[in-house]
Write a protein that holds these residues in place. Structure first.
Motif, short mmCIF file in Angstrom:
data_model
loop_
_atom_site.label_atom_id
_atom_site.label_comp_id
_atom_site.label_asym_id
_atom_site.label_seq_id
_atom_site.Cartn_x
_atom_site.Cartn_y
_atom_site.Cartn_z
N LEU A 115 0.82 -1.21 0.00
CA LEU A 115 0.00 0.00 0.00
C LEU A 115 0.86 1.26 0.00
N ILE A 116 2.02 1.19 0.62
CA ILE A 116 2.93 2.34 0.63
C ILE A 116 3.48 2.55 -0.78
N GLY A 117 3.90 1.47 -1.41
CA GLY A 117 4.44 1.57 -2.77
C GLY A 117 5.64 2.50 -2.81
N SER A 167 1.66 11.83 12.46
CA SER A 167 1.53 12.65 11.25
C SER A 167 2.37 12.06 10.12
N VAL A 168 1.66 11.48 9.17
CA VAL A 168 2.28 10.96 7.95
C VAL A 168 1.66 11.73 6.80
N LYS A 169 2.53 12.33 5.97
CA LYS A 169 2.05 13.16 4.87
C LYS A 169 2.04 12.35 3.58
N VAL A 170 0.85 12.18 3.02
CA VAL A 170 0.67 11.48 1.75
C VAL A 170 -0.30 12.32 0.92
N LYS A 171 0.11 12.66 -0.29
CA LYS A 171 -0.73 13.45 -1.20
C LYS A 171 -1.20 14.74 -0.54
N ARG A 172 -0.27 15.44 0.08
CA ARG A 172 -0.50 16.73 0.72
C ARG A 172 -1.52 16.68 1.85
N ARG A 173 -1.78 15.50 2.39
CA ARG A 173 -2.68 15.34 3.52
C ARG A 173 -1.92 14.69 4.66
N VAL A 174 -2.09 15.19 5.87
CA VAL A 174 -1.39 14.66 7.03
C VAL A 174 -2.40 14.00 7.96
N ALA A 175 -2.09 12.76 8.37
CA ALA A 175 -2.98 12.01 9.27
C ALA A 175 -2.17 10.89 9.91
N TYR A 176 -2.81 10.16 10.83
CA TYR A 176 -2.17 8.99 11.42
C TYR A 176 -1.85 8.00 10.31
#
Length: 193
Positions: A120-122, A164-173
């Motif tokens: 899923l991380i790819g 906070s993990v940033k993926v596609k300009r969004r930060v979340a758990y």
């Protein structure tokens, strides 16, 4: 001590919420099956679905009758609410029934989860827990879970979770690529094959 009680209450509330989801889903599926059973294959057109329409009208009348009774005698709720809660808790499937993978060894399950997270991380820096949960639920696992449930379970399975993990300009758990342990030799062999 107060924090421990809050956690117990939160777990109980999540259990009740998940049970209600299962109960509502089961009731809706059973009602839909019952309505579909009213269709006649030996007839064509509207005549074939008259049984379905009649059954829908009966369900609507039952819902209206229940609403009317509760409006007329609200004291019925003193018996109805505990019965609903009891039914919701009983509707939760056992862990053994929920996943056929329960027969696999815990180590095999752990490695599969690690491989899934890596997939899923790819090539991204990480994966949000909401994305992982959606993937699990899409494949019939983790029904009734919320992100908080996943956030509590992953560290016990050796997958660290960041706030906070940033993926596609969004930060979340989420799970960051750098925090994942190196893949086992068995996984490397499977990926090479």
């Amino acid at each position: 001590m107060a924090e421990l009680e809050t956690t117990k209450r939160q777990r109980a509330a999540r259990t009740l919420t998940a049970g209600q989801r299962y109960l509502i889903r089961n009731l809706a599926e059973r009602a839909a099956e019952w309505v579909r059973a009213g269709r006649r294959d030996d007839l064509d057109g509207v005549a074939a679905i008259l049984g379905c329409i009649l059954r829908l009208v009966l369900l609507a009348a039952g819902a209206y009758g229940t609403w009317w009774l509760l409006r007329r005698w609200p004291a019925i709720l003193w018996a109805a609410v505990p019965l609903w809660c009891w039914a919701a808790i009983r509707a939760i499937p056992d862990e053994d029934e929920e996943s056929p993978a329960a027969t696999e060894s815990p180590e095999a399950q752990k490695e599969q989860l690690h491989a899934l997270v890596r997939d899923l991380i790819g090539d991204r820096p990480g994966v949000h827990l909401s994305t992982l949960l959606a993937h699990l639920q899409k494949h019939g696992q983790g029904e009734g879970w919320e992100v908080a449930d996943l956030r509590a379970r992953l560290p016990r399975l050796g997958i660290p979770v960041r706030r906070s993990v940033k993926v596609k300009r969004r930060v979340a758990y989420g799970v960051h690529r750098d925090d994942l342990p190196q893949s086992s030799p068995a996984e490397g062999e499977q990926q090479a094959a």
